[in-house]
Design an enzyme around this catalytic site. Structure first.
Site, short mmCIF file in Angstrom:
data_model
loop_
_atom_site.label_atom_id
_atom_site.label_comp_id
_atom_site.label_asym_id
_atom_site.label_seq_id
_atom_site.Cartn_x
_atom_site.Cartn_y
_atom_site.Cartn_z
N GLY A 35 113.11 -55.53 64.95
CA GLY A 35 113.43 -54.74 63.76
C GLY A 35 112.16 -54.09 63.21
O GLY A 35 112.14 -52.91 62.83
N ASP A 36 111.09 -54.87 63.17
CA ASP A 36 109.81 -54.36 62.66
C ASP A 36 109.23 -53.29 63.58
O ASP A 36 108.69 -52.27 63.11
CB ASP A 36 108.82 -55.53 62.52
CG ASP A 36 109.37 -56.63 61.62
OD1 ASP A 36 110.06 -56.29 60.65
OD2 ASP A 36 109.12 -57.81 61.90
P1 ATP Z 1 116.23 -55.70 60.47
O1 ATP Z 1 114.95 -56.12 61.08
O2 ATP Z 1 116.07 -54.73 59.36
O3 ATP Z 1 117.12 -56.86 60.16
P2 ATP Z 1 117.83 -55.14 62.78
O4 ATP Z 1 118.72 -56.31 62.57
O5 ATP Z 1 118.45 -53.87 63.23
O6 ATP Z 1 116.98 -54.77 61.57
P3 ATP Z 1 117.07 -56.02 65.29
O7 ATP Z 1 118.38 -56.72 65.37
O8 ATP Z 1 115.85 -56.69 65.70
O9 ATP Z 1 116.77 -55.52 63.85
O10 ATP Z 1 117.26 -54.65 66.11
C1 ATP Z 1 116.34 -53.61 66.07
C2 ATP Z 1 116.51 -52.78 67.31
O11 ATP Z 1 116.19 -53.57 68.43
C3 ATP Z 1 117.93 -52.28 67.55
O12 ATP Z 1 118.04 -50.95 67.14
C4 ATP Z 1 118.09 -52.35 69.07
O13 ATP Z 1 117.72 -51.12 69.64
C5 ATP Z 1 117.06 -53.34 69.51
N1 ATP Z 1 117.61 -54.63 69.93
C6 ATP Z 1 117.47 -55.82 69.31
N2 ATP Z 1 118.10 -56.79 70.00
C7 ATP Z 1 118.64 -56.21 71.09
C8 ATP Z 1 119.42 -56.68 72.20
N3 ATP Z 1 119.77 -57.96 72.32
N4 ATP Z 1 119.82 -55.78 73.12
C9 ATP Z 1 119.49 -54.49 73.01
N5 ATP Z 1 118.76 -53.99 71.99
C10 ATP Z 1 118.34 -54.82 71.05
N1 PLP Z 2 108.55 -61.77 59.95
C1 PLP Z 2 108.43 -63.11 60.13
C2 PLP Z 2 107.34 -63.89 59.47
C3 PLP Z 2 109.33 -63.75 60.97
O1 PLP Z 2 109.22 -65.06 61.14
C4 PLP Z 2 110.35 -63.01 61.59
C5 PLP Z 2 111.33 -63.63 62.47
O2 PLP Z 2 111.26 -64.79 62.74
C6 PLP Z 2 110.45 -61.66 61.40
C7 PLP Z 2 109.53 -61.06 60.55
C8 PLP Z 2 111.59 -60.93 62.04
O3 PLP Z 2 111.33 -59.76 62.62
P1 PLP Z 2 112.44 -58.81 63.24
O4 PLP Z 2 113.52 -58.55 62.25
O5 PLP Z 2 111.64 -57.59 63.51
O6 PLP Z 2 112.96 -59.47 64.48
MG MG Z 3 114.35 -57.90 60.88
#
Ligand code: ATP
Ligand code: PLP
Ligand code: MG
Ligand code: MG
Ligand code: NA
Length: 297
Positions: free
Chosen positions: A222-223
């Site tokens: 996500g980051d």
């Molecule tokens: P936040 O960090 O704000 O909670 P989030 O839940 O979208 O956001 P992630 O679930 O880490 O964050 O997903 C971020 C991006 O990573 C998604 O847009 C996707 O492209 C990719 N991603 C994460 N997990 C997978 C996976 N299992 N398969 C494919 N892509 C993934």
């Molecule tokens: N920051 C910290 C300190 C964390 O421990 C975690 C996940 O364990 C994250 C951020 C999560 O990051 P992301 O949502 O990018 O997977």
């Molecule tokens: Mg996140």
């Protein structure tokens, strides 16, 4: 200021592994940005491991760093980037930072990942939800919520693309001109939904990108995603769809390499949360292999 941009990134630091600033700073640097990281926490490792140790920066300590920069006229930034924020008091200081940076650069772009939870679970204190809705959304330039964050920000239940698009409209009305719902799970696929309101009061340009779900669980994605969206949307300011294609294509390349490398080392990638192979993916970050295209609504 550099020609690409100068980013103040307020996020977590982990000694080992890649989340928060460890996941955001290097890719932004590879894309040509000067990045000044402020570590909102310093932990041994991310919090999905069985244990972790470390320190949390409080709001006063954050402000102290800002004053130090101010005293040397070092507060000119083109972008502010924030991710996970652990307390209401830290969040209120972040809001002070936004105002302070905008007093120096009125065009400051504030890219906010309003991390509140995921998959129906809140992982910040409940008292952060209303400040995020009422104070942060109105000052953000770009928001990158996931499905659950959007539900908390809008009060809507989001289960379809149509819901996602409507939620983006609500968020635009509250402030940000760019909204990217980074992931919604629909029929076992991940849908990214993007929306750019180019003029106040006008219909936004909206698109989606669908990617297959890899059967593994990653941290720091996500980051990384929000950092890449900042980096590419600044290079393509009028084409959020293009920026999102570049960001997600890099990210998917990183994830494929991560799974392949874990398998090569004899680990089953489904048994634990995987550390992303960021350093090994420099070329995919600089020149993303475009494999996923945005589809306009
Ligand atoms: P936040 O960090 O704000 O909670 P989030 O839940 O979208 O956001 P992630 O679930 O880490 O964050 O997903 C971020 C991006 O990573 C998604 O847009 C996707 O492209 C990719 N991603 C994460 N997990 C997978 C996976 N299992 N398969 C494919 N892509 C993934
Ligand atoms: N920051 C910290 C300190 C964390 O421990 C975690 C996940 O364990 C994250 C951020 C999560 O990051 P992301 O949502 O990018 O997977
Ligand atoms: Mg996140
Ligand atoms: Mg998620
Ligand atoms: Na997100």
């Amino acid at each position: 200021p550099s020609e690409t941009g100068r980013v103040l990134s307020i996020q977590s630091h982990t000694v080992h592994g890649y989340v928060g600033n460890k996941s955001a700073v290097f890719p932004l640097q590879l894309l040509g940005y000067d990045v000044d990281p402020i570590n909102s926490v310093q932990f041994s490792n991310h919090t999905v491991y069985p244990t972790f140790k470390g320190q949390v920066l409080n709001g006063d300590q954050l402000w102290d760093l800002i004053e130090g920069l101010a005293a040397n006229d070092l507060l000119y930034y083109t972008h502010l980037l924030t991710g996970y924020i652990g307390s209401a008091s830290f969040l209120s200081t972040v809001l002070k930072v936004v105002n302070r940076l905008r007093s120096i650069n009125p065009n400051l772009v504030y890219v906010c990942d309003p991390v509140m939870g995921d998959e129906g679970k809140l992982y910040v204190p409940q008292d952060l939800v209303s400040p995020f809705r009422e104070k942060v959304v109105p000052v953000a330039s770009m928001l990158t919520p996931n499905q659950f964050d959007v539900e908390l920000l809008t009060g809507m239940r989001i289960t379809s693309e149509k819901d996602g698009l409507e939620a983006c409209n609500i968020l635009h009305a509250a402030g940000p001109t760019k909204v990217v719902i980074t992931s919604m799970v629909i029929d076992d696929k991940l849908h990214l939904i993007g929306s750019h309101q180019k003029e106040k009061g006008q219909a936004p340009e909206q698109f989606k990108i669908v990617v297959p779900k890899i059967p593994a669980y990653f941290t720091g994605t996500g980051d990384l995603m929000t950092a890449l969206l900042l980096g590419w949307s600044n290079k393509y300011p009028d084409d959020l769809g293009r920026a999102a294609e570049l960001a997600i294509s890099s990210l998917q390349a990183v994830l494929r390499r991560t799974v392949a490398d874990y398998k090569k080392a004899g680990f089953d990638p489904q048994t634990s949360s995987l550390e992303i192979r960021l350093v090994q993916s420099q070329e995919d970050i600089r020149n993303p292999p475009i494999e996923y295209k945005s589809e306009k609504f």
